[in-house]
Design a protein around this motif. Structure first.
Motif, PDB file in Angstrom:
ATOM      1  N   GLN A 261       0.825  -1.210   0.000  1.00 31.60           N
ATOM      2  CA  GLN A 261       0.000   0.000   0.000  1.00 31.60           C
ATOM      3  C   GLN A 261       0.857   1.256   0.000  1.00 31.60           C
ATOM      4  OE1 GLN A 261      -3.086   0.188   2.937  1.00 31.60           O
ATOM      5  NE2 GLN A 261      -3.893  -1.834   2.451  1.00 31.60           N
ATOM      6  N   PHE A 262       2.006   1.196   0.667  1.00 32.58           N
ATOM      7  CA  PHE A 262       2.881   2.369   0.669  1.00 32.58           C
ATOM      8  C   PHE A 262       3.381   2.667  -0.742  1.00 32.58           C
ATOM      9  CE2 PHE A 262       7.311   3.781   0.486  1.00 32.58           C
ATOM     10  CZ  PHE A 262       7.110   5.103   0.851  1.00 32.58           C
ATOM     11  N   ILE A 263       3.795   1.629  -1.460  1.00 33.03           N
ATOM     12  CA  ILE A 263       4.313   1.844  -2.819  1.00 33.03           C
ATOM     13  C   ILE A 263       3.216   2.388  -3.720  1.00 33.03           C
ATOM     14  CG2 ILE A 263       5.320   0.729  -4.847  1.00 33.03           C
ATOM     15  CD1 ILE A 263       6.680  -1.246  -2.930  1.00 33.03           C
ATOM     16  N   VAL A 264       2.028   1.806  -3.621  1.00 34.70           N
ATOM     17  CA  VAL A 264       0.899   2.311  -4.404  1.00 34.70           C
ATOM     18  C   VAL A 264       0.622   3.774  -4.053  1.00 34.70           C
ATOM     19  CG1 VAL A 264      -1.588   2.132  -4.770  1.00 34.70           C
ATOM     20  CG2 VAL A 264      -0.193   0.073  -4.775  1.00 34.70           C
ATOM     21  N   SER A 265       0.607   4.075  -2.757  1.00 37.79           N
ATOM     22  CA  SER A 265       0.319   5.428  -2.297  1.00 37.79           C
ATOM     23  C   SER A 265       1.351   6.426  -2.811  1.00 37.79           C
ATOM     24  CB  SER A 265       0.278   5.459  -0.767  1.00 37.79           C
ATOM     25  OG  SER A 265       0.109   6.784  -0.286  1.00 37.79           O
ATOM     26  N   ALA A 266       2.645   6.064  -2.711  1.00 35.19           N
ATOM     27  CA  ALA A 266       3.699   6.974  -3.154  1.00 35.19           C
ATOM     28  C   ALA A 266       3.613   7.228  -4.656  1.00 35.19           C
ATOM     29  CB  ALA A 266       5.059   6.398  -2.783  1.00 35.19           C
ATOM     30  N   LEU A 267       3.436   6.154  -5.427  1.00 34.61           N
ATOM     31  CA  LEU A 267       3.333   6.309  -6.877  1.00 34.61           C
ATOM     32  C   LEU A 267       2.085   7.112  -7.256  1.00 34.61           C
ATOM     33  CD1 LEU A 267       4.412   2.743  -8.079  1.00 34.61           C
ATOM     34  CD2 LEU A 267       5.675   4.889  -8.391  1.00 34.61           C
ATOM     35  N   TYR A 268       0.993   6.848  -6.547  1.00 36.24           N
ATOM     36  CA  TYR A 268      -0.246   7.587  -6.800  1.00 36.24           C
ATOM     37  C   TYR A 268      -0.048   9.081  -6.563  1.00 36.24           C
ATOM     38  CZ  TYR A 268      -5.046   9.231  -6.251  1.00 36.24           C
ATOM     39  OH  TYR A 268      -6.219   9.932  -6.368  1.00 36.24           O
ATOM     40  N   GLN A 269       0.617   9.424  -5.457  1.00 37.33           N
ATOM     41  CA  GLN A 269       0.825  10.838  -5.150  1.00 37.33           C
ATOM     42  C   GLN A 269       1.716  11.521  -6.181  1.00 37.33           C
ATOM     43  OE1 GLN A 269       1.359  12.013  -0.911  1.00 37.33           O
ATOM     44  NE2 GLN A 269       1.181   9.824  -0.499  1.00 37.33           N
ATOM     45  N   PHE A 270       2.733  10.806  -6.666  1.00 34.52           N
ATOM     46  CA  PHE A 270       3.563  11.378  -7.725  1.00 34.52           C
ATOM     47  C   PHE A 270       2.750  11.511  -9.018  1.00 34.52           C
ATOM     48  CE2 PHE A 270       7.414   9.761  -5.343  1.00 34.52           C
ATOM     49  CZ  PHE A 270       7.975  11.019  -5.145  1.00 34.52           C
ATOM     50  N   ARG A 271       1.952  10.501  -9.327  1.00 36.02           N
ATOM     51  CA  ARG A 271       1.157  10.530 -10.556  1.00 36.02           C
ATOM     52  C   ARG A 271       0.163  11.686 -10.552  1.00 36.02           C
ATOM     53  NH1 ARG A 271      -2.973   5.709 -11.928  1.00 36.02           N
ATOM     54  NH2 ARG A 271      -4.299   6.955 -10.538  1.00 36.02           N
ATOM     55  N   GLU A 272      -0.461  11.912  -9.387  1.00 33.69           N
ATOM     56  CA  GLU A 272      -1.501  12.932  -9.304  1.00 33.69           C
ATOM     57  C   GLU A 272      -0.948  14.325  -9.016  1.00 33.69           C
ATOM     58  OE1 GLU A 272      -4.686  12.121 -10.047  1.00 33.69           O
ATOM     59  OE2 GLU A 272      -3.802  10.157 -10.482  1.00 33.69           O
ATOM     60  N   GLY A 273       0.362  14.424  -8.767  1.00 30.90           N
ATOM     61  CA  GLY A 273       0.961  15.733  -8.535  1.00 30.90           C
ATOM     62  C   GLY A 273       0.935  16.205  -7.108  1.00 30.90           C
ATOM     63  N   ASN A 274       0.526  15.337  -6.174  1.00 33.65           N
ATOM     64  CA  ASN A 274       0.514  15.727  -4.761  1.00 33.65           C
ATOM     65  C   ASN A 274       1.932  15.733  -4.183  1.00 33.65           C
ATOM     66  OD1 ASN A 274      -2.386  15.866  -4.654  1.00 33.65           O
ATOM     67  ND2 ASN A 274      -2.369  13.645  -4.755  1.00 33.65           N
ATOM     68  N   ARG A 275       2.794  14.857  -4.689  1.00 30.74           N
ATOM     69  CA  ARG A 275       4.224  14.913  -4.416  1.00 30.74           C
ATOM     70  C   ARG A 275       4.908  15.219  -5.736  1.00 30.74           C
ATOM     71  NH1 ARG A 275       6.786   9.921  -1.249  1.00 30.74           N
ATOM     72  NH2 ARG A 275       8.640  11.238  -1.565  1.00 30.74           N
ATOM     73  N   LYS A 276       5.967  16.000  -5.666  1.00 28.14           N
ATOM     74  CA  LYS A 276       6.652  16.385  -6.903  1.00 28.14           C
ATOM     75  C   LYS A 276       8.141  16.072  -6.799  1.00 28.14           C
ATOM     76  CE  LYS A 276       3.355  20.124  -7.841  1.00 28.14           C
ATOM     77  NZ  LYS A 276       2.648  19.396  -8.902  1.00 28.14           N
ATOM     78  N   ASP A 277       8.672  15.551  -7.877  1.00 28.62           N
ATOM     79  CA  ASP A 277      10.087  15.248  -7.972  1.00 28.62           C
ATOM     80  C   ASP A 277      10.456  15.314  -9.450  1.00 28.62           C
ATOM     81  OD1 ASP A 277      12.594  13.830  -6.570  1.00 28.62           O
ATOM     82  OD2 ASP A 277      12.237  12.827  -8.481  1.00 28.62           O
ATOM     83  N   PRO A 278      11.604  15.919  -9.781  1.00 34.94           N
ATOM     84  CA  PRO A 278      11.944  16.086 -11.194  1.00 34.94           C
ATOM     85  C   PRO A 278      12.104  14.774 -11.953  1.00 34.94           C
ATOM     86  CG  PRO A 278      13.795  16.696  -9.772  1.00 34.94           C
ATOM     87  CD  PRO A 278      12.601  16.557  -8.908  1.00 34.94           C
ATOM     88  N   VAL A 279      12.405  13.687 -11.257  1.00 37.50           N
ATOM     89  CA  VAL A 279      12.537  12.390 -11.920  1.00 37.50           C
ATOM     90  C   VAL A 279      11.263  11.571 -11.782  1.00 37.50           C
ATOM     91  CG1 VAL A 279      13.801  10.202 -11.983  1.00 37.50           C
ATOM     92  CG2 VAL A 279      15.031  12.345 -11.605  1.00 37.50           C
ATOM     93  N   MET A 280      10.755  11.456 -10.543  1.00 41.65           N
ATOM     94  CA  MET A 280       9.610  10.578 -10.307  1.00 41.65           C
ATOM     95  C   MET A 280       8.307  11.102 -10.907  1.00 41.65           C
ATOM     96  SD  MET A 280      10.261   7.711  -9.021  1.00 41.65           S
ATOM     97  CE  MET A 280       8.507   7.344  -8.888  1.00 41.65           C
ATOM     98  N   SER A 281       8.108  12.384 -10.886  1.00 39.89           N
ATOM     99  CA  SER A 281       6.844  12.921 -11.407  1.00 39.89           C
ATOM    100  C   SER A 281       6.607  12.546 -12.865  1.00 39.89           C
ATOM    101  CB  SER A 281       6.794  14.439 -11.215  1.00 39.89           C
ATOM    102  OG  SER A 281       6.782  14.765  -9.840  1.00 39.89           O
ATOM    103  N   PRO A 282       7.557  12.790 -13.772  1.00 40.20           N
ATOM    104  CA  PRO A 282       7.321  12.387 -15.166  1.00 40.20           C
ATOM    105  C   PRO A 282       7.290  10.873 -15.357  1.00 40.20           C
ATOM    106  CG  PRO A 282       9.525  13.317 -14.903  1.00 40.20           C
ATOM    107  CD  PRO A 282       8.793  13.596 -13.645  1.00 40.20           C
ATOM    108  N   MET A 283       7.991  10.123 -14.493  1.00 43.28           N
ATOM    109  CA  MET A 283       7.957   8.667 -14.596  1.00 43.28           C
ATOM    110  C   MET A 283       6.593   8.119 -14.215  1.00 43.28           C
ATOM    111  SD  MET A 283      10.910   7.454 -15.610  1.00 43.28           S
ATOM    112  CE  MET A 283      10.924   5.763 -15.046  1.00 43.28           C
ATOM    113  N   ALA A 284       5.953   8.737 -13.212  1.00 39.71           N
ATOM    114  CA  ALA A 284       4.701   8.214 -12.678  1.00 39.71           C
ATOM    115  C   ALA A 284       3.469   8.683 -13.439  1.00 39.71           C
ATOM    116  CB  ALA A 284       4.563   8.607 -11.203  1.00 39.71           C
TER     117      ALA A 284
END
Length: 205
Positions: free
Chosen positions: A69-92
């Motif tokens: 659930q943590f991995i799903v949650s982290a990826l979801y937040q990057f995908r939806e823009g709630n967390r931002k990272d120059p590498v992870m955001s475009p990957m997700a």
């Protein structure tokens, strides 16, 4: 669905509840998740997160053995823009719900590597005292292996832990329920270093 945190980095109660509900809805497909399919999808992740999700880069987190659930949650937040990272955001951004669950199934099934750091007995005692004082086990479990949407801390990369704790302390990282922000704001810079050093030296049970 993007939920915007306030200036403190926290989400309001309604937004936090909605985000958790959205994450759990995405995770509801986990029963159909395929770790082998996830293995194929994870090949692109290895460049940063290491083979089998064990990072060799102090600034990049290990994913092996993290709760699904943590991995799903982290990826979801990057995908939806709630967390931002120059590498992870475009990957997700292009990941489907099935991708999130397949990747989580794969990485959560991988065996965490040896601790990324060693520390002295005195530093370990100081780190353990901070863990007890801040009641980290209440959420992250007694072994600090994480549970549900809460991450494993034991054996995680030192630089990554320090960066995340510092971000929570400065209210610059989004925090669904405010728990981590509140906990980290009570820490000094030295506490952050001691905690990160201790946690990164722990082995998984």
């Amino acid at each position: 669905m993007t939920f915007k945190p306030d200036r403190s980095g926290r989400f309001g109660k309604a937004a936090a509840a909605s985000m958790l509900a959205a994450v759990f809805f995405v995770h509801a497909g986990a029963a159909r998740a395929d770790a082998e399919t996830g293995r194929a999808k994870a090949q692109v992740c290895a460049a940063c997160h290491g083979d089998n999700g064990n990072s060799a880069n102090p600034a990049i987190p290990s994913l092996a053995g993290q709760p699904k659930q943590f991995i799903v949650s982290a990826l979801y937040q990057f995908r939806e823009g709630n967390r931002k990272d120059p590498v992870m955001s475009p990957m997700a951004v292009g990941l489907s719900n099935a991708d999130l669950n397949d990747l989580a199934a794969y990485f959560s099934a991988q065996k965490p590597g040896a601790p990324t750091r060693t520390t002295s007995a005195d530093k370990a005692a100081a780190g353990h005292e901070l863990v007890m004082r801040n009641n980290c086990a209440a959420c992250h479990t007694k072994t600090l292996a994480g549970q549900q949407h809460i991450p494993r801390l034991a054996g995680q990369q030192y630089d990554y832990l320090k960066a995340q704790l510092s971000a929570f302390r400065a209210s610059t990282r989004a925090d669904m329920d405010g728990v981590m922000t509140s906990a980290a704001q009570g820490l000094s810079e030295q506490d952050v270093e001691v905690l990160s050093d201790y946690l990164s030296s722990l082995s998984m049970p």
